[in-house]
Write an enzyme that holds these catalytic residues in place. Structure first.
Site, PDB file in Angstrom:
ATOM      1  N   LYS A 244       0.841  -1.207   0.000  1.00 31.70           N
ATOM      2  CA  LYS A 244       0.000   0.000   0.000  1.00 31.70           C
ATOM      3  C   LYS A 244       0.874   1.255   0.000  1.00 31.70           C
ATOM      4  O   LYS A 244       1.736   1.420   0.849  1.00 31.70           O
ATOM      5  CB  LYS A 244      -0.915  -0.015   1.235  1.00 31.70           C
ATOM      6  CG  LYS A 244      -1.729   1.266   1.449  1.00 31.70           C
ATOM      7  CD  LYS A 244      -2.653   1.172   2.670  1.00 31.70           C
ATOM      8  CE  LYS A 244      -3.349   2.492   2.966  1.00 31.70           C
ATOM      9  NZ  LYS A 244      -4.218   2.434   4.178  1.00 31.70           N
TER      10      LYS A 244
ATOM     11  N   LYS B  96     -10.408  12.400   8.627  1.00 29.35           N
ATOM     12  CA  LYS B  96      -9.990  11.917   9.940  1.00 29.35           C
ATOM     13  C   LYS B  96      -9.960  13.069  10.947  1.00 29.35           C
ATOM     14  O   LYS B  96      -9.774  14.216  10.560  1.00 29.35           O
ATOM     15  CB  LYS B  96      -8.561  11.350   9.853  1.00 29.35           C
ATOM     16  CG  LYS B  96      -8.420  10.049   9.115  1.00 29.35           C
ATOM     17  CD  LYS B  96      -6.963   9.602   9.087  1.00 29.35           C
ATOM     18  CE  LYS B  96      -6.796   8.288   8.356  1.00 29.35           C
ATOM     19  NZ  LYS B  96      -7.449   7.153   9.022  1.00 29.35           N
TER      20      LYS B  96
ATOM     21  N   ARG C 187      -7.835  -0.575   0.874  1.00 28.77           N
ATOM     22  CA  ARG C 187      -8.376  -1.776   0.218  1.00 28.77           C
ATOM     23  C   ARG C 187      -8.786  -1.473  -1.217  1.00 28.77           C
ATOM     24  O   ARG C 187      -8.789  -2.359  -2.063  1.00 28.77           O
ATOM     25  CB  ARG C 187      -9.524  -2.340   1.055  1.00 28.77           C
ATOM     26  CG  ARG C 187     -10.694  -1.419   1.212  1.00 28.77           C
ATOM     27  CD  ARG C 187     -11.579  -1.770   2.414  1.00 28.77           C
ATOM     28  NE  ARG C 187     -11.006  -1.303   3.683  1.00 28.77           N
ATOM     29  CZ  ARG C 187     -11.586  -1.487   4.869  1.00 28.77           C
ATOM     30  NH1 ARG C 187     -12.713  -2.150   4.964  1.00 28.77           N
ATOM     31  NH2 ARG C 187     -11.013  -1.029   5.960  1.00 28.77           N
TER      32      ARG C 187
END
Ligand code: BES
Ligand code: MN
Ligand code: ZN
Length: 506
Positions: free
Chosen positions: A270, A282, A356
């Site tokens: 990643k 966030k 993902r």
């Protein structure tokens, strides 16, 4: 730092300091430590007698020699219980000892090869561990600080002292391998520690390219247009919020002797160079640590560097999808549906579950280029940190044999991991009303549902997923991992490739 091996008696070493060791519970030191004790008029055994020093793991006793030896200081480092001694304890003891001596002002240090004597560890393994520990433990990321008084203290030379000439070539071989492994890890650490204004996707690609061309590896990047052509909608969706163009970095090493017969290992990492969360932004507290959200990418690039420098007879391809995850007028929104390279669609419920998404396309790409075994490394989920803390990396697998190999590699390298399950039932949580799947699965089992999503993109290829969210950065100095980036999984992946080297395709 220079590391060398010398045929020499410990007591005649003329640098600044010496390192010897003690196992826990030993009352009367023998061997090299005993010799140092005698030379220092029993100072070590006196400290043991007074229970001031017991030899517990990482315990230290720093003594001044007052001219009884050519060096100024002797450090005795505790190795813990003799029956628990292994290479990883040697790595961390070596690191702790040298960090302490650097702090004490030593520049040139002589050391016995911890573990090679009473520890019962084979000479090259022991010298390798001492070297790895020394280089990794002394690592600092100081490029943005004016040299402080502390920063100027540098330990520049480590000499491993051995009287038995017949052991020298084994010891030197261990030093050579240990240095390659440490430098591969440091290559990764430097990228993880670098702030996101410096380490953009393009800069990550530039560092990969420089490494690859220095070692004669093939290097290429897929640009936005290539990603469009290949239908990498999930990677492009994450990238669309950033001004910096995404890169899919591909580095290949061909070490196998036969032509394409052996296994071909695919390493996918990643490469989010900064993860703000995107529109699902966030909280600001601690967000700066998300400059390290490309630690998986750094790990696979570090690994292929180490594998190539060791000239392992195995084929390896490292693949890093690199982009930022930012909010902007062009960023993807919650509710967006993206189409992946595989044709499967994903509903983006939370733009912060971006890892993902980019891995979905990178894993498909890896399978497309024909790797026979796949390992991905990613700072994927906060849930993994909740489950395993910063002690163990989370591991997931669709193949027992590959998991066994990864576990073996992890044990050899001292990078602990713990396997978590991938039962079918967890797949229920990522079913979408509108697409083939959704990118979050609720609060329960968050590390597992993330891995379940990835599993949809590896087909039948044997695959292991490593979630390093908790292990990629250290909150404080510990053993051979100083505070900051750890370079987690670089050495495990090299050990995995070593295990594959020479094995037949299955
Ligand atoms: N990069 C983070 C995961 C992470 C968290 C890494 C803490 C290192 C330390 C990842 O992209 C992320 O944001 N995951 C979310 C997923 C959630 C929205 C389902 C998380 O874990 O909170
Ligand atoms: Mn995120
Ligand atoms: Zn992330």
């Amino acid at each position: 730092m220079e590391v060398k091996v010398k045929v020499q008696d410990l007591l005649s070493y003329e640098g600044d300091a010496l390192v010897v060791n003690l196992f826990e519970g030993v009352k009367q030191p023998g061997g090299a430590t005993g010799a140092a004790d005698k030379a220092l008029a029993g100072a070590i055994s006196a400290a043991i007698r007074r229970q001031e020093f017991r030899g517990k793991l990482h315990e230290r006793l720093l003594l001044y020699t007052f001219g009884r030896l050519p060096v100024l200081q002797v450090l005795v480092i505790g190795l813990g219980k003799q029956e628990e001694c292994g290479v990883d304890r040697i790595r961390s003891a070596s690191a702790e000892a040298l960090r302490h001596l650097r702090q004490a002002g030593a520049r040139r240090v002589g050391s016995i090869v911890h573990g090679a004597g009473a520890g019962g560890i084979e000479a090259s393994q022991a010298s390798r561990a001492v070297t790895e520990g020394a280089l990794l433990g002394l690592y600092r990321f100081g490029k943005y600080r004016r040299a402080s008084e502390d920063g100027e203290r540098a330990l520049t030379q480590l000499t491993l002292l051995e009287r038995d000439r017949s052991k020298i070539s084994s010891l030197e071989e261990g030093v050579r391998v240990g240095r390659i492994l440490a430098e591969a890890t440091i290559f990764a650490r430097d990228m993880v520690n670098e702030p996101a204004n410096a380490l953009t996707p393009s800069e990550l690609a530039a560092r990969a390219k420089k490494m690859a061309s220095g070692l004669g590896l093939t290097f290429k990047t897929l640009e936005r247009a290539d990603m469009k052509r290949l239908g990498m909608g999930a990677l492009l969706g994450v990238a669309q919020g950033s001004e910096h163009p995404p890169k899919l970095i591909v580095v290949s090493y061909r070490g196998a002797k036969g032509k394409g017969k052996g296994p071909r290992l695919g390493l996918v990492g990643k490469g989010i160079t900064f993860d703000s969360g995107g529109i699902s932004i966030k909280p600001s507290e601690g967000m700066e640590s998300m400059k390290g959200d490309m630690a998986g990418g750094a790990a696979v690039l570090g690994a292929i560097k180490g594998i190539a420098e060791l000239r392992l007879p195995v084929d390896v391809t490292a693949i890093v999808p690199a982009t930022e995850n930012l909010p902007s007028g062009t960023a993807q929104r919650p509710g967006d549906i993206v189409k992946t390279m595989s044709g499967k669609t994903i509903e983006v419920i939370n733009t912060d579950a971006e890892g993902r998404l980019i891995l979905a396309d990178a894993l498909s790409y890896a399978c497309d280029v024909g790797v026979t075994h796949l390992v991905d490394v990613a700072t994927l989920t906060g849930a993994c940190v909740v489950a395993l803390g910063s002690v163990r990396t989370g591991a997931f697998a669709n193949d027992r044999e590959l998991m066994r190999r990864v576990q073996e590699a992890s044990e050899a390298s001292g990078e602990k991991l713990w396997e978590l399950p991938l039962d079918d039932e967890y797949g229920e949580q990522i079913k979408s009303d509108y697409a083939d799947m959704k990118n979050v699965g609720g609060r329960k089992a968050g590390a597992i549902t993330a891995a379940k999503l990835l599993a949809n993109f590896v087909g039948k290829t044997p695959w292991v997923h490593l979630d390093i969210a908790g292990t990629s950065q250290a909150e404080k100095d510990h053993g051979y991992c100083p505070k900051g980036a750890t370079g987690a999984m670089v050495r495990t992946l090299v050990a995995l490739a070593t295990g594959f080297a020479g094995s037949k395709r299955k």
